[in-house]
Design a protein around this motif. Structure first.
Motif, mmCIF file in Angstrom:
data_model
loop_
_atom_site.group_PDB
_atom_site.id
_atom_site.type_symbol
_atom_site.label_atom_id
_atom_site.label_comp_id
_atom_site.label_asym_id
_atom_site.label_seq_id
_atom_site.Cartn_x
_atom_site.Cartn_y
_atom_site.Cartn_z
ATOM 1 N N ARG A 1 0.841 -1.199 0.000
ATOM 2 C CA ARG A 1 0.000 0.000 0.000
ATOM 3 C C ARG A 1 0.869 1.238 0.000
ATOM 4 O O ARG A 1 1.959 1.274 0.585
ATOM 5 C CB ARG A 1 -0.915 0.026 1.219
ATOM 6 N N HIS B 1 1.513 -1.384 -8.938
ATOM 7 C CA HIS B 1 1.217 0.021 -8.593
ATOM 8 C C HIS B 1 1.526 0.885 -9.793
ATOM 9 O O HIS B 1 2.616 0.803 -10.366
ATOM 10 C CB HIS B 1 2.055 0.460 -7.387
ATOM 11 N N GLU C 1 -5.602 7.430 1.135
ATOM 12 C CA GLU C 1 -6.270 6.186 1.512
ATOM 13 C C GLU C 1 -6.798 6.330 2.939
ATOM 14 O O GLU C 1 -6.032 6.266 3.908
ATOM 15 C CB GLU C 1 -5.301 5.003 1.418
#
Length: 935
Positions: free
Chosen positions: A171, A266, A379
């Protein structure tokens, strides 16, 4: 004509200005220096005792006066605030001046607040040991309530707190920091492919080099964070060009077949279609046998091309030369690799733009800058950010910057439930701590020009200072506004239900209950509406309704404007902002300079709207219904001057005394209540030796300051220290004003005179209105009660006879005077009296029934004839022992008249130190109804 007699049983109903035929039996035309009492009769008032030998020291002309009661042991004090604002206090027991100190605020500021040329502008209220002083002077700018000071500021002008919620592989923990409305175009790869590689699938490869799985993170200039994984699989097979002499599976007779795959993990930032990157698959990671030759272990090179992208507009412009697009490298996609908060936070701090500082605190970052900025989290499941406000208190971090202040907005469209919290770090350090309620930073917090206080701070010291009022330490200008008296003048300080109440303009503002040590007019918490919140309420009226005074009653707080009365009460047992109501209950005029007083179960006040003042009494004030208001002074409509300015009362003795500065007459009202019936409502007046400056009653003692600044007192209840004579166990009070004691006389047998020298009491005596007398009250004297008029020369005086061995009382005699109205045959029917004015009545005589009495005189004023005055002694010569006082406890005296009742007026007078008490009277005469039958 019939001979008749009629008795007036008592003289306790006071003066009346009604026509004589309308007066009720017991009312008289005039009373001077007497007190009507339902028990004792109409008795001569006690004499005034001088306190101290000299006038009060350092008294200033004019100024405002106040009084203060300490306790039963210490007694009372009298104080003056001079026109220039200086404060002086004297002890009432001996007239000694106390030391005045000036505390918080300093003498200059305090005097500036108190200075006024109109004494009535200063209003006083004493609660326990504290006397509050407010100034109504509209020309004094120092009396306008202001505000100053600010609440605690935040650590930095511009700030944010970024909190890490969790760590997760694969992430990106990105944020956007921006200051302007400009947007930045962000492109991100959404599909990539392998456009070329260096793998060889021809004959004779022998083995499969360059195969395996590897993750790549690629940056290219401003293009960053393109992350993908290459999966390369190889399979060996026999070459079609197989020969018998081959070397086996590893020989040239084998070749490799490849399956290539690239997986986008990504999309990075800044990549566009057509961009290519070249990466080399690590041979060690790619696989192959252990017997590989150098040629066989050559790493494979892959060329990756961006095929598709997505484009977004992001607000991340922090400055003209600084980008606020914070996109650190994503966390490892390998689940076997641990992800730590420190690594994530360090990556974000490293990418912060110039001008924004980040500090690692706990599992978050404190961001600060000298210029404004805004932070968005990319996020929301990974991080959250707060700046000056949050919507939910549960979103507050457990570790934060010490002193961090945030607004908890709660409902998005309402400010009523907003409040502020401040992070208090342990030991005032960043990190662990707790959140406590606070106020909006930079908001004014302190009230200025508030009422001052005078406090006894030592045995002989009084301190005048600015009082400490509670500050605004929670909420903001909406949830916790400044009290409505800010920008106005405080007209009066009151005490109501353990709250300090201030009157300003049309508003009543009360402090929080139980905060008298530091009255606070701001809410305690913005989290909820509390019963302990201040009450700020306005008087709604059709008339201008500036509120000037008030008094607490059972139903609530009775408040007065110049033309209306209001009741501040509660609809519930608990008084709070939700239950408080202020409604009009009456519309009577009111003298704003004279406070209302309590008569025990009713409230009385002065109305000076006409040529003369009126004394009104209000009863049955309740939340529901209208009160009963009676003009008590109706029977004496011209008695009270319009400009009276002094009022005091004693509920214990049921007496009210009213005066005017600079005059020597005090008007009195005596009342007596039994159950719900007013038995007595009597008016009278006293005439003092000198004009009045100030007066008050404390503990059955009437104190007054005369125009020579002598402080004197009259005991409303006889005390042991009062000059008196005891005869046959009966105490006779002696009546002299301004009295004190003298001793040490020198007797000369040659002249038969006793000389008293250097009597300081005489040093500053002005020309008296009455005669000066000296009385011997010694119980062991052979001439008890003897008195004489001294011959005064400067500070010396002489008396005829030998007075050398006695301690004498010296003072001024004052007249006791009662003027009897025209006598008519009167019938009493319940509470009504009917006088027969049409009959013929010739008075033969009147009989006065005296209580304690000595020397007195009667005067008959007769139409067409000279006045007839006769002096009487209650005991005649040769009728009492030489060592006895010539006074009687009870005596009846007959006065001859022989005049038509309408032609004569009778005045009873006693200008003597002896007591005088009129209990009742009867008259005798010839009565004829003139032969008409009364119907």
């Amino acid at each position: 004509m019939a001979s008749v007699t009629q008795t007036i049983p008592q003289f306790s109903l006071g003066m009346s200005e009604q026509p004589d035929n309308l007066k009720f039996p017991g009312q008289v035309t005039e009373i001077v220096n007497a007190i009507p009492d339902v028990t004792r009769g109409l008795f001569k008032r006690p004499g005034a005792k001088r306190i101290g030998i000299s006038p009060l020291a350092n008294v200033q002309s004019g100024g405002s006066w106040f009084h203060y009661f300490r306790d039963e042991t210490e007694g009372s004090y009298i104080g003056q605030v001079a026109a220039d604002g200086q404060v002086r206090v004297w002890r009432c027991s001996d007239g000694t001046q106390m030391t005045t100190a000036y505390g918080t605020g300093g003498q200059t500021a305090i005097q500036n607040y108190l200075a006024t040329s109109t004494p009535e502008n200063l209003q006083f209220l004493t609660i326990n040991d504290t006397t509050f002083v407010s100034n109504r002077d509209t020309t004094n700018s120092n009396t306008l309530v202001g505000q100053t000071g600010t609440t605690t500021a935040r650590p930095d002008a511009h700030f944010a707190m970024l909190e890490l919620l969790r760590t997760e592989n694969g992430r990106q923990y990105g944020i956007d920091v921006f200051r302007t409305a400009d947007v930045t175009t962000l492109t991100r790869a959404t599909r990539i492919k392998i456009s070329a590689d260096t793998l060889f699938e021809g004959d004779g490869s022998g083995s499969c080099p360059g195969i395996g799985t590897q993750v790549f993170s690629v940056d290219s200039g401003s293009k960053k964070n393109l992350i993908f994984r290459i999966n390369a699989l190889g399979q060996q097979g026999v070459s079609p060009n197989y020969s018998a002499d081959s070397d086996g599976p590893d020989g040239d007779n084998y070749q490799c077949s490849y399956q290539r795959e690239v997986v986008l993990l990504h999309g990075g930032e800044g990549w566009v279609v057509g961009d290519t990157v070249t990466v080399t698959l690590d041979s060690a990671k790619g696989g192959g046998g252990s017997n590989k030759t150098q040629a066989q272990t050559t790493d494979a090179t892959y060329t990756i091309r961006v095929e598709e992208i997505e484009t977004t507009q992001v607000n991340a412009t922090i400055s003209s030369n600084g980008d606020g697009l914070i996109r650190p490298e994503p966390t490892p996609f390998d689940a076997q690799t641990a992800v730590t908060a420190d690594t994530i936070i360090g990556g974000i701090i490293a990418d912060l733009p110039s001008g924004v500082t980040g500090k690692h605190i706990g599992n978050g970052i404190y961001l600060s800058s000298t210029n404004s900025f805004t932070v968005n989290v990319v996020e929301n499941d990974l991080m959250r950010v707060m700046q000056s406000s949050v919507n939910d208190v549960q979103n507050l971090p457990n570790q934060c910057k010490h002193g961090y202040i945030v607004r908890v907005a709660n409902a998005l469209r309402s400010e009523e439930d907003d409040y502020y919290l401040k992070f208090e770090g342990q030991n005032d350090k960043d990190g662990s701590g707790s959140w406590t309620e606070c106020a909006l930073p930079g908001m004014t917090t302190t009230l200025t020009n508030m009422p001052l206080v005078i406090q006894r701070t030592g045995t002989t010291t009084f301190t005048v200072k600015q009082f400490t009022y509670g500050a605004r330490d929670v909420g903001d200008t909406f949830t916790n506004p400044m009290p409505s008296f800010v920008g106005k003048r405080i007209n009066k300080v009151l005490f109501f239900r353990n709250r300090l109440a201030l009157l300003a303009g049309e508003n009543v503002v009360t402090s929080r209950p139980g905060t008298l040590g530091e009255p606070n007019f701001f809410i305690e918490t913005a989290l909820t509406v509390s019963v302990a919140d201040p009450v700020d309420i306005s008087a709604a009226s059709m008339f201008p309704s500036d509120l000037f005074d008030g008094i607490e009653i059972n139903a609530g707080l009775l408040i007065f404007s110049t033309n209306q009365q209001f009741l501040l009460a509660s609809d519930d047992t608990v008084f709070n902002p939700d239950t408080a109501k202020l409604r009009s209950i009456a519309t009577f005029n009111y003298n704003e300079d004279m406070p209302p007083i309590s008569l025990g179960t009713t409230i009385a006040y002065i109305d000076n709207s006409g040529k003369f003042s009126r004394f009104n009494e209000m009863a049955n004030s309740a939340r529901e219904g209208e009160p009963n208001i009676i003009e008590v002074s109706k029977v004496v409509p011209t008695l009270l001057p319009k400009d009276i300015d002094l009022i005091t009362n004693s509920r214990e003795n049921a007496i009210v005394l009213i005066g005017k500065t600079g005059t020597d007459v005090v008007f009195g009202y005596k009342y007596f209540q039994t159950a719900d019936k007013r038995v007595q409502a009597a008016w009278f007046k006293w005439k003092l030796n000198n004009p009045l400056t100030y007066h008050f009653i404390i503990n059955d003692e009437y104190f007054f300051l005369d125009s020579d600044y002598y402080l004197q007192s009259i005991k409303l209840v006889q005390a042991d220290s009062d000059p008196s004579i005891v005869q046959d166990n009966v105490e006779f009070l002696l009546h002299v004003d301004n009295h004190t004691t003298v001793s040490g006389g020198s007797y000369s047998a040659a002249t038969n005179l006793t000389t008293f020298s250097s009597v300081s009491w005489l040093s500053s005596v002005t020309t008296p209105n009455h005669d000066l007398v000296v009385i011997d009250t010694n119980t062991n004297s052979t001439r008890v009660g003897r008195y004489a008029k001294p011959t005064v020369s400067g500070t010396n005086f002489t008396l005829p006879g030998d007075w050398s061995s006695a301690t004498l009382t010296i003072g001024y005699i004052y007249p006791y005077q009662v003027k009897i109205p025209t006598l008519y045959p009167t019938k009493i029917d319940g509470s009504r009296a009917t006088a027969d004015v049409n009959s013929s009545l010739v008075l033969h005589r009147v009989k006065f029934h005296f209580g304690k009495v000595g020397l007195y005189e009667t005067t008959l004023e007769r139409v067409g004839k000279t006045d007839y005055t006769e002096v009487y002694e209650s005991t005649e010569l040769d009728e009492y022992n030489a060592s006895d006082a010539p006074y009687l406890e009870e005596f009846i005296k007959t006065i001859p008249v022989y005049e038509k009742n309408t032609n004569v007026e009778i005045t009873l007078k006693s200008s003597h130190p002896a007591p005088a008490t009129l209990r009742s009277m009867s008259w005798e005469g010839d009565y004829s109804p003139k032969y008409y039958r009364r119907v």
